[in-house]
Design a protein around this motif. Sequence first.
Motif, PDB file in Angstrom:
ATOM      1  N   VAL A 231      30.901  33.828  46.797  1.00  0.00           N
ATOM      2  CA  VAL A 231      30.908  35.295  46.763  1.00  0.00           C
ATOM      3  C   VAL A 231      31.775  35.842  47.889  1.00  0.00           C
ATOM      4  O   VAL A 231      32.560  36.784  47.690  1.00  0.00           O
ATOM      5  N   GLU A 232      31.638  35.267  49.079  1.00  0.00           N
ATOM      6  CA  GLU A 232      32.457  35.728  50.207  1.00  0.00           C
ATOM      7  C   GLU A 232      33.941  35.554  49.916  1.00  0.00           C
ATOM      8  O   GLU A 232      34.760  36.438  50.218  1.00  0.00           O
ATOM      9  N   ASP A 233      34.299  34.416  49.316  1.00  0.00           N
ATOM     10  CA  ASP A 233      35.707  34.157  49.002  1.00  0.00           C
ATOM     11  C   ASP A 233      36.222  35.154  47.956  1.00  0.00           C
ATOM     12  O   ASP A 233      37.321  35.700  48.099  1.00  0.00           O
ATOM     13  N   GLU A 234      35.417  35.421  46.920  1.00  0.00           N
ATOM     14  CA  GLU A 234      35.847  36.352  45.879  1.00  0.00           C
ATOM     15  C   GLU A 234      35.938  37.783  46.415  1.00  0.00           C
ATOM     16  O   GLU A 234      36.859  38.522  46.064  1.00  0.00           O
ATOM     17  N   PHE A 235      34.986  38.157  47.259  1.00  0.00           N
ATOM     18  CA  PHE A 235      35.003  39.515  47.812  1.00  0.00           C
ATOM     19  C   PHE A 235      36.188  39.708  48.752  1.00  0.00           C
ATOM     20  O   PHE A 235      36.781  40.806  48.810  1.00  0.00           O
ATOM     21  N   SER A 236      36.562  38.658  49.484  1.00  0.00           N
ATOM     22  CA  SER A 236      37.679  38.772  50.427  1.00  0.00           C
ATOM     23  C   SER A 236      39.012  38.991  49.718  1.00  0.00           C
ATOM     24  O   SER A 236      39.984  39.417  50.337  1.00  0.00           O
ATOM     25  N   ARG A 237      39.073  38.723  48.417  1.00  0.00           N
ATOM     26  CA  ARG A 237      40.298  38.928  47.656  1.00  0.00           C
ATOM     27  C   ARG A 237      40.408  40.342  47.091  1.00  0.00           C
ATOM     28  O   ARG A 237      41.393  40.677  46.434  1.00  0.00           O
ATOM     29  N   ARG A 238      39.375  41.142  47.342  1.00  0.00           N
ATOM     30  CA  ARG A 238      39.429  42.546  46.926  1.00  0.00           C
ATOM     31  C   ARG A 238      40.417  43.312  47.821  1.00  0.00           C
ATOM     32  O   ARG A 238      40.839  42.820  48.875  1.00  0.00           O
ATOM     33  N   PRO A 239      40.828  44.514  47.417  1.00  0.00           N
ATOM     34  CA  PRO A 239      41.727  45.315  48.262  1.00  0.00           C
ATOM     35  C   PRO A 239      41.166  45.481  49.680  1.00  0.00           C
ATOM     36  O   PRO A 239      39.958  45.625  49.873  1.00  0.00           O
ATOM     37  N   ARG A 240      42.041  45.480  50.658  1.00  0.00           N
ATOM     38  CA  ARG A 240      41.612  45.474  52.068  1.00  0.00           C
ATOM     39  C   ARG A 240      40.790  46.701  52.435  1.00  0.00           C
ATOM     40  O   ARG A 240      39.890  46.612  53.260  1.00  0.00           O
TER      41      ARG A 240
END
Length: 222
Positions: A157-166
């Motif tokens: 989840v952390e990895d997927e969320f980190s790929r969201r817009p900054r």
Amino acid sequence: MSIHISHINSLPDEILHHIFSFLDAHSLGRCSRVCQQWRLLSDESSGWAQHCRQIWADCGENVLALYKNSWKIMLLHRQQLSRHGFAADRGKRDEIKDSYKVVEHYGMFGVFHGHGDFGAFAADFAAVNLPRLLETDPDLPYPGDAEKAIVRAFRGVEDEFSRRPRHETDTSGTSALVILFRDSEVVVANVGGSEAVLGRARVTPGGCVQDGVLETVQLSHS
């Protein structure tokens, strides 16, 4: 004239199996307490599978594997989890940025407390995607390592969320609390400041339950 009384235990197992298949879940449970033979026969009864399929649509082999391939364990476990509630208190905050998730078919409770401008989105993101990642983890079915499965789901989840817009991720995020029920075992995991506390009925030395009185048991350990 002699009268012969045939005891039910003299019946072949196949006939007892057939009789048990007509019983409801409560009666099957009572039969399992009669003797060891009946316990083994009732545990194997097709009645458990029939009751599960009447209640839930998602009763495939992949779901059954989460319950040691036992229809009895699935029925008893999921009926307990179907009785749950959720309440949120805004407190001094301007808005509630919390989310929660209950997945009955593999026994997961999750609470997510968002923070920052996009905290509500972060909490909802975790509530949707953590169960998805957890359900597909090879260690989730018994007797896999549930702790490793939860850790991998957190990291996913952390990895997927980190790929969201900054602008969504730089100053926003969520804590997470996950409780996973596996037969008689409870696995508790948390990220951030969220913690789990169990309320347990207080029992007097004489064995009586004190109505309205709960003892608190800390489940999360930092």
